[in-house]
Motif scaffolding. Structure first.
Motif, PDB file in Angstrom:
ATOM      1  N   MET A 111       8.738  -4.794   4.299  1.00  0.00           N
ATOM      2  CA  MET A 111       7.774  -5.191   3.033  1.00  0.00           C
ATOM      3  C   MET A 111       7.698  -4.001   2.420  1.00  0.00           C
ATOM      4  O   MET A 111       7.386  -4.062   0.840  1.00  0.00           O
ATOM      5  N   ALA A 112       7.575  -2.768   2.748  1.00  0.00           N
ATOM      6  CA  ALA A 112       7.484  -1.543   2.113  1.00  0.00           C
ATOM      7  C   ALA A 112       8.570  -1.414   1.172  1.00  0.00           C
ATOM      8  O   ALA A 112       8.654  -1.051  -0.196  1.00  0.00           O
ATOM      9  N   ALA A 113       9.985  -1.710   1.689  1.00  0.00           N
ATOM     10  CA  ALA A 113      11.296  -1.766   0.757  1.00  0.00           C
ATOM     11  C   ALA A 113      10.920  -2.666  -0.190  1.00  0.00           C
ATOM     12  O   ALA A 113      11.287  -2.549  -1.468  1.00  0.00           O
ATOM     13  N   ALA A 114      10.573  -3.982   0.144  1.00  0.00           N
ATOM     14  CA  ALA A 114      10.459  -4.896  -1.005  1.00  0.00           C
ATOM     15  C   ALA A 114       9.453  -4.479  -2.156  1.00  0.00           C
ATOM     16  O   ALA A 114       9.787  -4.740  -3.199  1.00  0.00           O
ATOM     17  N   ALA A 115       8.221  -4.072  -1.866  1.00  0.00           N
ATOM     18  CA  ALA A 115       7.423  -3.555  -2.674  1.00  0.00           C
ATOM     19  C   ALA A 115       8.010  -2.440  -3.523  1.00  0.00           C
ATOM     20  O   ALA A 115       7.619  -2.179  -4.631  1.00  0.00           O
ATOM     21  N   ALA A 116       8.813  -1.552  -3.013  1.00  0.00           N
ATOM     22  CA  ALA A 116       9.490  -0.608  -3.600  1.00  0.00           C
ATOM     23  C   ALA A 116      10.359  -1.059  -4.899  1.00  0.00           C
ATOM     24  O   ALA A 116      10.241  -0.721  -5.933  1.00  0.00           O
ATOM     25  N   TRP A 117      11.117  -2.188  -4.482  1.00  0.00           N
ATOM     26  CA  TRP A 117      11.774  -2.981  -5.452  1.00  0.00           C
ATOM     27  C   TRP A 117      10.718  -3.396  -6.510  1.00  0.00           C
ATOM     28  O   TRP A 117      11.049  -3.346  -7.577  1.00  0.00           O
ATOM     29  N   ALA A 118       9.673  -4.060  -6.135  1.00  0.00           N
ATOM     30  CA  ALA A 118       8.801  -4.733  -6.882  1.00  0.00           C
ATOM     31  C   ALA A 118       8.203  -3.690  -7.946  1.00  0.00           C
ATOM     32  O   ALA A 118       7.775  -3.976  -9.096  1.00  0.00           O
ATOM     33  N   ARG A 119       8.233  -2.316  -7.483  1.00  0.00           N
ATOM     34  CA  ARG A 119       7.540  -1.209  -8.471  1.00  0.00           C
ATOM     35  C   ARG A 119       8.755  -0.629  -9.230  1.00  0.00           C
ATOM     36  O   ARG A 119       8.522   0.479 -10.005  1.00  0.00           O
ATOM     37  N   GLY A 120      10.057  -1.178  -9.152  1.00  0.00           N
ATOM     38  CA  GLY A 120      10.993  -0.726  -9.978  1.00  0.00           C
ATOM     39  C   GLY A 120      11.990   0.491  -9.477  1.00  0.00           C
ATOM     40  O   GLY A 120      12.712   0.986  -9.891  1.00  0.00           O
ATOM     41  N   ALA A 121      11.832   0.523  -8.041  1.00  0.00           N
ATOM     42  CA  ALA A 121      12.726   1.700  -7.653  1.00  0.00           C
ATOM     43  C   ALA A 121      14.274   1.192  -7.635  1.00  0.00           C
ATOM     44  O   ALA A 121      14.524   0.012  -8.179  1.00  0.00           O
ATOM     45  N   GLU A 122      15.118   2.109  -8.089  1.00  0.00           N
ATOM     46  CA  GLU A 122      16.563   2.101  -8.475  1.00  0.00           C
ATOM     47  C   GLU A 122      17.351   1.719  -7.105  1.00  0.00           C
ATOM     48  O   GLU A 122      18.481   1.101  -7.044  1.00  0.00           O
ATOM     49  N   ARG A 123      17.059   2.462  -6.109  1.00  0.00           N
ATOM     50  CA  ARG A 123      17.823   2.460  -4.889  1.00  0.00           C
ATOM     51  C   ARG A 123      16.781   2.552  -3.601  1.00  0.00           C
ATOM     52  O   ARG A 123      15.763   3.179  -3.752  1.00  0.00           O
ATOM     53  N   VAL A 124      16.802   1.604  -2.560  1.00  0.00           N
ATOM     54  CA  VAL A 124      16.069   1.453  -1.515  1.00  0.00           C
ATOM     55  C   VAL A 124      16.742   1.599  -0.157  1.00  0.00           C
ATOM     56  O   VAL A 124      17.567   0.753  -0.106  1.00  0.00           O
ATOM     57  N   VAL A 125      16.462   2.461   0.511  1.00  0.00           N
ATOM     58  CA  VAL A 125      17.361   2.775   1.839  1.00  0.00           C
ATOM     59  C   VAL A 125      16.363   2.401   2.986  1.00  0.00           C
ATOM     60  O   VAL A 125      15.223   3.185   2.952  1.00  0.00           O
ATOM     61  N   THR A 170       0.663  -1.149  -0.062  1.00  0.00           N
ATOM     62  CA  THR A 170      -0.115   0.020   0.035  1.00  0.00           C
ATOM     63  C   THR A 170       0.942   1.253   0.106  1.00  0.00           C
ATOM     64  O   THR A 170       0.744   2.216  -0.714  1.00  0.00           O
ATOM     65  N   GLY A 171       1.956   1.119   0.983  1.00  0.00           N
ATOM     66  CA  GLY A 171       2.679   2.558   0.906  1.00  0.00           C
ATOM     67  C   GLY A 171       3.437   2.906  -0.270  1.00  0.00           C
ATOM     68  O   GLY A 171       3.655   3.941  -0.772  1.00  0.00           O
ATOM     69  N   ALA A 172       4.189   1.611  -1.011  1.00  0.00           N
ATOM     70  CA  ALA A 172       5.016   1.675  -2.291  1.00  0.00           C
ATOM     71  C   ALA A 172       4.092   2.076  -3.250  1.00  0.00           C
ATOM     72  O   ALA A 172       4.307   3.053  -3.916  1.00  0.00           O
ATOM     73  N   ASP A 173       2.847   1.513  -3.567  1.00  0.00           N
ATOM     74  CA  ASP A 173       2.062   1.678  -4.696  1.00  0.00           C
ATOM     75  C   ASP A 173       1.106   3.137  -4.656  1.00  0.00           C
ATOM     76  O   ASP A 173       1.487   3.892  -5.536  1.00  0.00           O
TER      77      ASP A 173
END
Lengths: 391, 162
Positions: free
Chosen positions: A200-214, A176-179
């Motif tokens: 899980m928000a970090a994992a979702a960010a990857w799933a949506r194509g983020a280039e870098r997740v911190v 929900t947060g990443a989308d």
């Protein structure tokens, strides 16, 4: 049956309670296989959300086996292994049709409480106080699930119980947060909180194509999990200047999307944390927005800050000037799990989403009070205390 | 005072204060309409087309049960959001302290109407009204905070901003 009940501020006990029964035609009764503590439970246990009655059954993140179905249930039958969305949503009101399931008009039988607090009532949630509908929680041998065709999802063969458990709440909350935070390809995403939802928000960010997740936290074992299981970079706010680190990591711009996965009992460093603690303990504010303030300041101009952690009512010294003058998009939500759980289960089945590591402490339900104490105190590296009601 | 008790005080001072203002506004007699004092329209939006909300001009059963005590009207909601189902009592309810007392004891006709509107919406959208009680629970310690919350919960389906 046996159930873990809230009995007073910072007190829980396992008691013998009535078995649940079918109340509506679309209900199922679930024999609970696994049910987990969640960081948001601590707000209830600690009395920060004062709408719990002594004796209320806790728990909103769970899976189990269907043992009884109401006459209008179509998608499920006795014996099915299902994971259940923590929010109770009808699937047919206008909000559900917009896939804003946690805003369901028909999931909360006590709407007046949250209408007075927030203007309008969101949907209901299992085991999350009478303000969120008074639904009995899942830390029990059995739980009743209303609107079961909407909120219960069959777990694919090959996905183990411990992995699937977190498709109930932590993973879809992160999604929900990443989308809704609008994460897209090329984004740099910062997540405050390395608990289950933050990871899980970090994992979702990857799933949506983020280039870098911190991921930002203070607990080394959680940061280590975020690195090992989610592949995120990590920052310990007790060891560095978060704003400066994030500027350095992002070419001086700041993260495109900042997701706050901490909530109303945030910890922090420095005078603003002390200020928040004093005001909260004096009841001059209900929420400590320490991490949220940091996220607002760190976010790039024109970026998005997503409030994913649970807040109750009022916070002080909110940096509204930064929101306005930096042109930020500020958005929040409880989880719209019905929207994301099918995708999450597919990813679990494909082996591209790992969650079982969150269950650091699995124990019989009878040890529930001890599990919550460990979880609250972060003892022995406890990320989630998970309960087995049937031993 | 425990944290729950003081938390309830905070809720009472903050959101409760705002809610009280709304309550007082709501129980005050409404504006004159043709010389009559009227209650405000209470409205829910039902995610269905108008012909399904009031087929052949028939109101949903919970509203129909209120008979001539209420006026009812429907109109399409903008943006394809369904149908606005509105109702108001023909006779104004008492304001001031008598009105507040009626609300506290659950005998205010506005509460009956509010509940009828919510149940109508659920029956139309879902086909049944969500039940929560009886819910399994452990021992209920008798405390003032618990008694207050029980009272609030009992009224919560009939009260609110609707």
């Amino acid at each position: 049956m046996r159930a873990l009940c809230w009995t007073g501020v910072n007190e829980t006990a396992v008691e013998t309670v009535e078995d649940p029964r079918l109340l509506n035609a679309e209900d199922i009764i679930l024999k609970v296989t696994l049910t987990t503590s969640c960081g948001s439970d601590l707000h209830l246990v600690g009395g920060y959300i004062p709408f719990m009655r002594a004796g209320d059954v806790l728990g909103h993140e769970f899976l189990g086996e269907v043992v009884e179905v109401g006459p209008a249930v179509r998608r499920h039958k006795v014996g099915d292994r299902v994971v259940v969305c923590s929010f109770v949503s009808c699937g047919r009101c206008w909000y559900c049709r917009q896939q804003l399931f946690s805003l369901c008009d028909n999931g909360n039988a006590n709407p007046a409480i949250t209408e007075a607090l927030w203007g309008f009532a969101p949907g209901g949630c299992f085991g999350y106080s009478h303000a969120m509908g008074g639904h009995a929680g899942s830390h029990a041998e059995y739980v009743r699930v209303p609107y079961a065709d909407q909120g219960a999802f069959t777990v694919p063969d090959g996905v183990d119980d411990t992995t699937a458990l977190f498709a109930s709440d932590a993973a879809p909350t992160g999604w929900t947060g990443a989308d809704l935070g609008g994460v897209g390809p090329g984004d740099v995403v910062a997540v405050w909180g390395a608990g289950g939802v933050g990871q899980m928000a970090a994992a979702a960010a990857w799933a949506r194509g983020a280039e870098r997740v911190v991921v930002v936290d203070r607990l080394a074992n959680r940061l280590q999990q975020a690195e090992q299981h989610v592949g995120a970079e990590t920052l310990n706010y007790e060891e560095c200047d978060i704003g400066a680190e994030l500027r350095e990591l992002t070419g001086g711009r700041g993260p495109d999307v900042c997701i706050e996965a901490v909530g109303m009992e945030a910890h922090g460093a420095g005078p603003s944390y002390l200020y928040d603690q004093v005001k909260q303990q004096l009841r001059l504010q209900t929420d400590r927005p320490t991490a949220l303030r940091q996220a607002v300041h760190a976010c790039r101009k024109g970026g998005t800050v997503f409030v994913l952690g649970v807040f109750g009512a009022l916070a002080d010294k909110f940096p509204l000037g930064a929101v306005m003058n930096k042109g930020l998009t500020l958005r929040g939500a409880q989880m719209h799990g019905h929207r994301y759980i099918p995708e999450i289960l597919e990813r679990m089945a494909a082996g591209t989403l790992r969650t079982a590591h969150l269950a650091t402490h699995v124990m019989p339900l009878e040890q529930g009070p001890e599990g919550y104490r460990m979880f609250k105190d972060k003892e022995d590296g406890c990320v989630r205390a998970v309960f087995r009601p049937h031993g | 005072m425990g944290r729950v008790g003081s938390g309830l005080v905070v809720a009472g001072v903050t959101a409760g204060g705002m809610a009280l203002r709304r309550v007082l506004r709501a129980v005050a007699p409404g504006p004159a309409h043709g010389g009559l004092s009227r209650e405000r329209w209470l409205v829910v939006t039902v995610a269905l087309p108008l012909e399904e909300v009031a087929p052949q001009g028939r109101w949903p059963e919970p509203l129909a049960a209120l008979g001539d005590r209420v006026e009812v009207r429907v109109r399409p909601a903008p943006g394809d959001k369904g149908t606005e189902l509105a109702a108001r009592l023909r006779e104004a309810t008492p304001g001031g302290l008598p009105g507040a007392a009626a609300r506290w004891t659950g005998e205010d006709p506005q509460q009956e109407l509010r509940s009828a509107l919510r149940r109508s919406k659920q029956l139309l959208e879902v086909g049944e009204v969500l039940e929560v009680e009886p819910a399994p629970h452990g021992h209920r310690t008798a405390t003032p905070g618990g008694a207050l919350l029980e009272k609030v919960t009992r009224l919560a389906g009939r009260e609110g901003r609707l």
